[in-house]
Scaffold this motif. Structure first.
Motif, PDB file in Angstrom:
ATOM      1  N   LYS A   1       0.843  -1.204   0.000  1.00 38.06           N
ATOM      2  CA  LYS A   1       0.000   0.000   0.000  1.00 38.06           C
ATOM      3  C   LYS A   1       0.872   1.245   0.000  1.00 38.06           C
ATOM      4  O   LYS A   1       0.573   2.237  -0.700  1.00 38.06           O
ATOM      5  N   ASN A   2       1.969   1.225   0.748  1.00 41.28           N
ATOM      6  CA  ASN A   2       2.886   2.364   0.774  1.00 41.28           C
ATOM      7  C   ASN A   2       3.505   2.598  -0.595  1.00 41.28           C
ATOM      8  O   ASN A   2       3.692   3.744  -1.023  1.00 41.28           O
ATOM      9  N   LEU A   3       3.816   1.513  -1.317  1.00 40.25           N
ATOM     10  CA  LEU A   3       4.370   1.626  -2.668  1.00 40.25           C
ATOM     11  C   LEU A   3       3.383   2.327  -3.591  1.00 40.25           C
ATOM     12  O   LEU A   3       3.753   3.216  -4.365  1.00 40.25           O
ATOM     13  N   ILE A   4       2.109   1.946  -3.491  1.00 42.66           N
ATOM     14  CA  ILE A   4       1.071   2.570  -4.315  1.00 42.66           C
ATOM     15  C   ILE A   4       0.881   4.030  -3.920  1.00 42.66           C
ATOM     16  O   ILE A   4       0.735   4.914  -4.777  1.00 42.66           O
ATOM     17  N   ASP A   5       0.893   4.303  -2.630  1.00 41.68           N
ATOM     18  CA  ASP A   5       0.660   5.670  -2.149  1.00 41.68           C
ATOM     19  C   ASP A   5       1.748   6.634  -2.594  1.00 41.68           C
ATOM     20  O   ASP A   5       1.530   7.854  -2.615  1.00 41.68           O
ATOM     21  N   ARG A   6       2.920   6.128  -2.931  1.00 38.31           N
ATOM     22  CA  ARG A   6       4.021   6.989  -3.381  1.00 38.31           C
ATOM     23  C   ARG A   6       3.825   7.478  -4.812  1.00 38.31           C
ATOM     24  O   ARG A   6       4.547   8.345  -5.280  1.00 38.31           O
ATOM     25  N   ILE A   7       2.853   6.896  -5.523  1.00 36.13           N
ATOM     26  CA  ILE A   7       2.548   7.358  -6.882  1.00 36.13           C
ATOM     27  C   ILE A   7       1.652   8.581  -6.768  1.00 36.13           C
ATOM     28  O   ILE A   7       0.552   8.498  -6.224  1.00 36.13           O
ATOM     29  N   PRO A   8       2.066   9.752  -7.250  1.00 34.88           N
ATOM     30  CA  PRO A   8       1.214  10.948  -7.171  1.00 34.88           C
ATOM     31  C   PRO A   8      -0.129  10.719  -7.859  1.00 34.88           C
ATOM     32  O   PRO A   8      -0.218   9.979  -8.844  1.00 34.88           O
ATOM     33  N   LYS A   9      -1.171  11.348  -7.350  1.00 36.79           N
ATOM     34  CA  LYS A   9      -2.496  11.183  -7.933  1.00 36.79           C
ATOM     35  C   LYS A   9      -2.518  11.597  -9.397  1.00 36.79           C
ATOM     36  O   LYS A   9      -3.286  11.060 -10.196  1.00 36.79           O
ATOM     37  N   SER A  10      -1.674  12.579  -9.748  1.00 37.82           N
ATOM     38  CA  SER A  10      -1.639  13.047 -11.141  1.00 37.82           C
ATOM     39  C   SER A  10      -1.101  11.990 -12.092  1.00 37.82           C
ATOM     40  O   SER A  10      -1.255  12.106 -13.307  1.00 37.82           O
ATOM     41  N   HIS A  11      -0.447  10.948 -11.544  1.00 37.04           N
ATOM     42  CA  HIS A  11       0.127   9.902 -12.377  1.00 37.04           C
ATOM     43  C   HIS A  11      -0.637   8.584 -12.257  1.00 37.04           C
ATOM     44  O   HIS A  11      -0.170   7.551 -12.725  1.00 37.04           O
ATOM     45  N   ARG A  12      -1.801   8.625 -11.627  1.00 35.91           N
ATOM     46  CA  ARG A  12      -2.562   7.393 -11.440  1.00 35.91           C
ATOM     47  C   ARG A  12      -3.685   7.280 -12.454  1.00 35.91           C
ATOM     48  O   ARG A  12      -4.310   8.268 -12.828  1.00 35.91           O
ATOM     49  N   GLY A  13      -3.966   6.046 -12.881  1.00 36.18           N
ATOM     50  CA  GLY A  13      -5.093   5.797 -13.756  1.00 36.18           C
ATOM     51  C   GLY A  13      -6.363   5.624 -12.943  1.00 36.18           C
ATOM     52  O   GLY A  13      -6.326   5.371 -11.737  1.00 36.18           O
TER      53      GLY A  13
ATOM     54  N   ILE B   1      20.860   9.714 -16.975  1.00 34.83           N
ATOM     55  CA  ILE B   1      19.912  10.505 -17.761  1.00 34.83           C
ATOM     56  C   ILE B   1      18.920   9.544 -18.413  1.00 34.83           C
ATOM     57  O   ILE B   1      19.324   8.641 -19.150  1.00 34.83           O
ATOM     58  N   ASP B   2      17.646   9.743 -18.123  1.00 44.28           N
ATOM     59  CA  ASP B   2      16.656   8.835 -18.689  1.00 44.28           C
ATOM     60  C   ASP B   2      15.272   9.442 -18.546  1.00 44.28           C
ATOM     61  O   ASP B   2      15.083  10.405 -17.813  1.00 44.28           O
ATOM     62  N   TYR B   3      14.313   8.854 -19.249  1.00 49.26           N
ATOM     63  CA  TYR B   3      12.968   9.351 -19.051  1.00 49.26           C
ATOM     64  C   TYR B   3      12.297   8.530 -17.961  1.00 49.26           C
ATOM     65  O   TYR B   3      12.467   7.323 -17.872  1.00 49.26           O
ATOM     66  N   GLY B   4      11.618   9.245 -17.056  1.00 46.37           N
ATOM     67  CA  GLY B   4      11.016   8.590 -15.911  1.00 46.37           C
ATOM     68  C   GLY B   4      10.558   9.609 -14.892  1.00 46.37           C
ATOM     69  O   GLY B   4      10.442  10.797 -15.182  1.00 46.37           O
ATOM     70  N   GLU B   5      10.341   9.138 -13.678  1.00 43.81           N
ATOM     71  CA  GLU B   5       9.856   9.980 -12.595  1.00 43.81           C
ATOM     72  C   GLU B   5      10.578   9.610 -11.310  1.00 43.81           C
ATOM     73  O   GLU B   5      11.209   8.555 -11.217  1.00 43.81           O
ATOM     74  N   ASN B   6      10.447  10.477 -10.309  1.00 43.72           N
ATOM     75  CA  ASN B   6      11.092  10.230  -9.025  1.00 43.72           C
ATOM     76  C   ASN B   6      10.117   9.538  -8.073  1.00 43.72           C
ATOM     77  O   ASN B   6      10.006   9.904  -6.900  1.00 43.72           O
ATOM     78  N   HIS B   7       9.403   8.546  -8.586  1.00 41.24           N
ATOM     79  CA  HIS B   7       8.453   7.773  -7.789  1.00 41.24           C
ATOM     80  C   HIS B   7       8.115   6.496  -8.560  1.00 41.24           C
ATOM     81  O   HIS B   7       8.433   6.373  -9.753  1.00 41.24           O
TER      82      HIS B   7
ATOM     83  N   LEU C   1      -9.275  -2.379  -7.223  1.00 38.53           N
ATOM     84  CA  LEU C   1      -9.079  -3.475  -8.166  1.00 38.53           C
ATOM     85  C   LEU C   1      -8.617  -2.904  -9.499  1.00 38.53           C
ATOM     86  O   LEU C   1      -8.962  -1.788  -9.871  1.00 38.53           O
ATOM     87  N   ASN C   2      -7.816  -3.661 -10.206  1.00 40.67           N
ATOM     88  CA  ASN C   2      -7.225  -3.293 -11.504  1.00 40.67           C
ATOM     89  C   ASN C   2      -6.021  -2.355 -11.366  1.00 40.67           C
ATOM     90  O   ASN C   2      -5.392  -2.016 -12.369  1.00 40.67           O
ATOM     91  N   GLN C   3      -5.714  -1.905 -10.150  1.00 41.25           N
ATOM     92  CA  GLN C   3      -4.524  -1.071  -9.944  1.00 41.25           C
ATOM     93  C   GLN C   3      -3.298  -1.795 -10.480  1.00 41.25           C
ATOM     94  O   GLN C   3      -3.110  -2.987 -10.277  1.00 41.25           O
ATOM     95  N   ARG C   4      -2.447  -1.061 -11.187  1.00 45.04           N
ATOM     96  CA  ARG C   4      -1.214  -1.618 -11.715  1.00 45.04           C
ATOM     97  C   ARG C   4      -0.008  -1.078 -10.933  1.00 45.04           C
ATOM     98  O   ARG C   4      -0.044   0.027 -10.413  1.00 45.04           O
ATOM     99  N   ILE C   5       1.063  -1.859 -10.910  1.00 43.58           N
ATOM    100  CA  ILE C   5       2.341  -1.395 -10.385  1.00 43.58           C
ATOM    101  C   ILE C   5       3.439  -2.037 -11.225  1.00 43.58           C
ATOM    102  O   ILE C   5       3.306  -3.173 -11.686  1.00 43.58           O
TER     103      ILE C   5
END
Length: 353
Positions: A122-134, A225-231, A194-198
């Motif tokens: 749950k903590n792993l999921i919570d670290r994903i900002p809401k703006s990046h969640r489906g 250097i790469d494309y990605g996010e800090n979460h 349900l259906n949450q991805r990680i």
């Protein structure tokens, strides 16, 4: 007679292999390959980190390296966290004859990469900002394939694949009586839709750990250097072909399959190796290049260029730093040995995390 023939055939095959190896030996058959570029620069290529010298500080540049490392994807279902897998598709509608499916049940990989503690997951999921969640909860049981949409936020639940049931983590008392072995199960995590991805990339962490160990032992610095996010990421798997998005399962081996890097995971791995290693904050590529005097470099190139070349130089520079291009999509992280100040490209007052 039959046995003798078989032995002869085996010897002949072995002889041919030896001859082929002598005539067409792959460079990767050697641990270290040396050569000279067309400009006369002597270069040594290493296929493994283990063969790099250990008697001097290291300067490492990993440009679009970590995005190419394989990832594992898991989806939260009524059966727990099941891995997203690739299956053969025999339907005539699918020209690639491959499809994504959901594993029949949570397996060893679910436990190895996501852990056995629901609170940690749950903590792993919570670290994903809401703006990046489906909007996973509204996706229901759709069976469309993720190949039809490369967007990381709109992939529905995948079709189930028949297959062996893999044992999970908790004994099922209703089935385990009488010494019959029974099944084990992993319940859905409370508070996770349900259906949450990680998405996780354990091999990235292994490689980062190896690099961090080298820096800790030998000193030096690494620029990533790469494309990605800090979460953590949900679902960023994508494919590129001819500079355009392609279907992930299209033409296996011919398209470039990548995923976004979780820089926070690389940072955590580095700090676990040694608290003495300095990890400087992740910054956008645009800011990094501007701090590295990209504008001065651009003006220097413009001086000797004609009008058409000037337009190309300016367009390429904006592609690198533009917020709607690579400027925000790509991130930069620096790791250095202890005692080194902020590296070039970072503000002078930047401090390690």
């Amino acid at each position: 007679s039959s046995s003798s023939s078989s032995s002869s055939s085996s010897s002949s095959s072995s002889s041919r292999t030896t001859t082929d190896e002598k005539n067409e030996k792959s460079p990767m058959a050697e641990e270290v390959v040396t050569g000279t570029t067309k400009d006369g620069v002597y270069v040594t290529w290493h296929w493994q980190l283990s063969s790099l010298p250990e008697d001097a500080p290291m300067l490492i540049v990993a440009n679009e390296f970590f995005d190419s490392i394989p990832v594992h994807q898991f989806q939260h279902s009524e059966r727990g966290w099941c891995e997203v897998m690739v299956d053969v598709d025999y339907s005539h509608e699918n020209q690639d004859h491959l499809r994504f499916v959901l594993a029949p049940s949570p397996g060893p990989s679910s436990l190895a990469y996501l852990g056995v503690d629901a609170a940690e997951r749950k903590n792993l999921i919570d670290r994903i900002p809401k703006s990046h969640r489906g909007d996973w909860e509204s996706m229901g049981d759709s069976t469309s394939s993720p190949d039809n949409d490369n967007s990381p936020k709109s992939i529905p639940e995948l079709p189930r694949s028949p297959g062996p049931i893999i044992l999970d983590t908790k004994p099922d008392k209703a089935k385990s009586g009488g010494g019959s072995g029974g099944g084990l199960r992993l319940d859905p995590d409370p508070g996770v839709p349900l259906n949450q991805r990680i998405e996780v990339a354990p091999l990235r962490n292994v490689l980062m750990e190896q690099l961090a160990n080298r820096l800790n032992k030998q000193g030096g610095a690494a620029l990533i250097i790469d494309y990605g996010e800090n979460h953590p990421q949900e679902n960023t798997l994508q494919a590129m072909a001819d500079q355009k998005l392609a279907r992930v399962l299209e033409r296996p081996g011919e398209v470039d399959i990548t995923s976004h890097v979780d820089f926070s995971s690389l940072r955590d791995v580095t700090k676990a190796v040694s608290e003495k290693l300095q990890v400087f904050p992740v910054i956008p590529q645009g800011l990094f290049l501007i701090n590295m005097n990209l504008e001065a470099r651009m003006h220097s190139l413009l001086k000797g260029a004609d009008e058409k070349e000037q337009e190309a130089i300016q367009r390429q520079a904006m592609h690198l730093v533009g917020e709607d291009k690579m400027g925000l999509l790509f991130k930069v992280m620096a790791v250095t040995q202890e005692g080194i100040g902020a590296p070039a490209g970072w503000p002078e007052d930047a401090v390690p995390e």
